[in-house]
Motif scaffolding. Structure first.
Motif, mmCIF file in Angstrom:
data_model
loop_
_atom_site.group_PDB
_atom_site.id
_atom_site.type_symbol
_atom_site.label_atom_id
_atom_site.label_comp_id
_atom_site.label_asym_id
_atom_site.label_seq_id
_atom_site.Cartn_x
_atom_site.Cartn_y
_atom_site.Cartn_z
ATOM 1 N N LEU A 15 0.939 -1.294 -0.211
ATOM 2 C CA LEU A 15 -0.075 0.014 0.092
ATOM 3 C C LEU A 15 0.780 1.290 0.032
ATOM 4 O O LEU A 15 2.089 1.301 0.649
ATOM 5 N N ASP A 16 0.487 2.201 -0.720
ATOM 6 C CA ASP A 16 1.263 3.664 -0.769
ATOM 7 C C ASP A 16 0.245 4.744 -1.180
ATOM 8 O O ASP A 16 0.008 4.944 -2.399
ATOM 9 N N SER A 17 0.000 5.372 -0.225
ATOM 10 C CA SER A 17 -0.899 6.636 -0.240
ATOM 11 C C SER A 17 -2.062 6.583 -1.162
ATOM 12 O O SER A 17 -2.201 7.249 -1.962
ATOM 13 N N GLY A 18 -2.957 5.492 -0.954
ATOM 14 C CA GLY A 18 -3.883 5.164 -1.472
ATOM 15 C C GLY A 18 -3.886 4.517 -2.866
ATOM 16 O O GLY A 18 -4.979 4.274 -3.608
ATOM 17 N N SER A 19 -2.727 3.869 -3.363
ATOM 18 C CA SER A 19 -2.599 3.367 -4.453
ATOM 19 C C SER A 19 -1.917 1.901 -4.105
ATOM 20 O O SER A 19 -1.349 1.668 -3.001
ATOM 21 N N ILE A 20 -1.490 1.218 -5.226
ATOM 22 C CA ILE A 20 -0.866 -0.134 -5.214
ATOM 23 C C ILE A 20 0.633 0.328 -5.564
ATOM 24 O O ILE A 20 0.675 0.805 -6.690
ATOM 25 N N ARG A 21 1.548 -0.227 -4.779
ATOM 26 C CA ARG A 21 3.068 -0.005 -5.214
ATOM 27 C C ARG A 21 3.797 -1.193 -5.534
ATOM 28 O O ARG A 21 3.649 -2.139 -4.838
ATOM 29 N N THR A 22 4.308 -1.136 -6.766
ATOM 30 C CA THR A 22 4.780 -2.488 -7.278
ATOM 31 C C THR A 22 6.041 -2.911 -6.551
ATOM 32 O O THR A 22 6.897 -1.876 -6.414
ATOM 33 N N GLY A 23 6.393 -4.144 -6.075
ATOM 34 C CA GLY A 23 7.421 -4.520 -5.342
ATOM 35 C C GLY A 23 8.468 -4.888 -6.365
ATOM 36 O O GLY A 23 8.691 -5.042 -7.570
ATOM 37 N N PHE A 24 9.687 -4.953 -5.576
ATOM 38 C CA PHE A 24 10.911 -5.408 -6.540
ATOM 39 C C PHE A 24 11.025 -6.787 -6.810
ATOM 40 O O PHE A 24 11.634 -6.910 -8.068
ATOM 41 N N ASN A 25 10.275 -7.759 -6.347
ATOM 42 C CA ASN A 25 10.215 -8.922 -6.870
ATOM 43 C C ASN A 25 9.361 -9.203 -8.057
ATOM 44 O O ASN A 25 9.508 -10.163 -8.557
ATOM 45 N N SER A 26 8.785 -8.087 -8.639
ATOM 46 C CA SER A 26 8.099 -7.908 -9.983
ATOM 47 C C SER A 26 9.401 -8.089 -11.381
ATOM 48 O O SER A 26 8.834 -8.134 -12.155
ATOM 49 N N ILE A 27 10.469 -7.616 -11.073
ATOM 50 C CA ILE A 27 11.432 -7.368 -11.879
ATOM 51 C C ILE A 27 12.262 -8.565 -12.110
ATOM 52 O O ILE A 27 12.464 -9.325 -11.276
ATOM 53 N N MET A 28 11.915 -8.972 -13.396
ATOM 54 C CA MET A 28 12.564 -10.239 -13.995
ATOM 55 C C MET A 28 14.062 -10.144 -13.961
ATOM 56 O O MET A 28 14.749 -9.174 -14.177
#
Length: 308
Positions: A75-88
């Motif tokens: 969670l990040d200020s009312g939105s979804i924040r993408t995590g580092f584990n999404s990076i191939m």
């Protein structure tokens, strides 16, 4: 006799309870629901599909940020924040180094204090992790290349930034996510074929012929009572997810078509079965995408699909 239906009863009851809980959470705690769904990701859909559905519900997803992202989605200020584990290809030890050393004030600060491989660092720049610096990504890649081994600041020429489509392509190749725009818009930005409509009309066209474009979200094979193979395909455009059925005759003609993201054009008649709408396809065709799809994308995509 009890064994003939006891499993079906318990299966239905447990899924009903889970469905009720999920529906309540999605309605009353949508942000937390989608973050949890993205991090769990045990279904047949890519994470991109969840993010598109959340976006249609008014929830934005922010890209990777070197100072704000966590390992997973958060969670990040009312939105979804993408995590580092999404990076191939981003290694666990690289993620641990980032979390231990941040915050970073500049790209050079990151180069000096965060040990990792150059390919990992370049991926972070290209997927937008340093966009908070408000600098063109190509310029930052040049600086990264120039200063990586020397560990001292290097002046680089001013470079024109990537176009929105180039930025989106890099992010999609590195994370499997298409945050600035819908994937269909990235793969087929100018859709002007005659008679082509979008998924919004499907509910209004029961019993009628339609031509709709979409990208592939999922597919499932099934056998009929006669032992013939048919296929259920889930497609998506900017407005919604929609279902397509390829009965055996059509499946035999187009079995090999739907095996990548697409984009696709499906033709058929809309069937309304007790409020559940599907397009009974007479034809499905792939269009040449406007941007290339790397082998890594195809490999990632195949993990979530029930093929065969």
């Amino acid at each position: 006799k009890f064994n003939e239906y006891s499993f079906c009863m318990s299966h239905a009851a447990s899924y009903a309870q889970l469905s009720y809980a999920a529906a309540w959470l999605r309605s009353h705690r949508p942000l937390e629901f989608w973050v949890a769904a993205l991090n769990n990701n045990q279904g047949m859909y890519e994470k991109r599909v969840y993010i598109d559905e959340a976006r249609r519900g008014g929830i934005a997803t922010q890209g990777v940020d070197i100072n704000r992202s966590h390992v997973e989605f958060s969670l990040d200020s009312g939105s979804i924040r993408t995590g580092f584990n999404s990076i191939m290809g981003l290694e666990e030890k690289a993620i641990a180094s980032i979390l231990a050393a941040r915050p970073f004030e500049s790209l050079f600060d990151f180069v000096c204090r965060c040990p990792m491989s150059f390919p990992n660092a370049k991926s972070l720049v290209l997927c937008g992790a340093f966009d908070f610096l408000d600098r063109p990504r190509p310029e930052m890649v040049l600086e990264l290349s120039a200063s990586w081994k020397r560990k001292k600041p290097m002046r680089v020429p001013l470079v024109k930034d990537f176009t929105p489509f180039e930025r989106a392509r890099h992010e999609f190749e590195l994370t499997g996510l298409c945050l600035p725009m819908h994937l269909l818009e990235l793969l087929w930005p100018n859709r002007s074929e005659k008679g082509l409509t979008d998924s919004r009309v499907i509910r209004e066209r029961s019993g009628q012929f339609v031509r709709v474009a979409g990208v592939l979200d999922a597919l499932r094979l099934a056998d009929t009572m006669k032992g013939e193979t048919m296929e259920f395909v889930t497609l998506e455009d900017e407005h919604s997810v929609f279902e397509v059925t390829l009965f055996p005759t059509v499946y035999r003609r187009f079995a090999a078509v739907a095996r990548t993201h697409g984009p696709y054009v499906v033709e058929g008649v809309v069937d309304d079965n007790l409020g559940s709408l599907t397009i009974n396809a007479s034809r499905i065709e792939r269009r040449e995408p406007a941007t290339r799809i790397t082998p890594a994308d195809v490999a990632r995509l195949g993990k979530g699909w029930a093929v065969g």
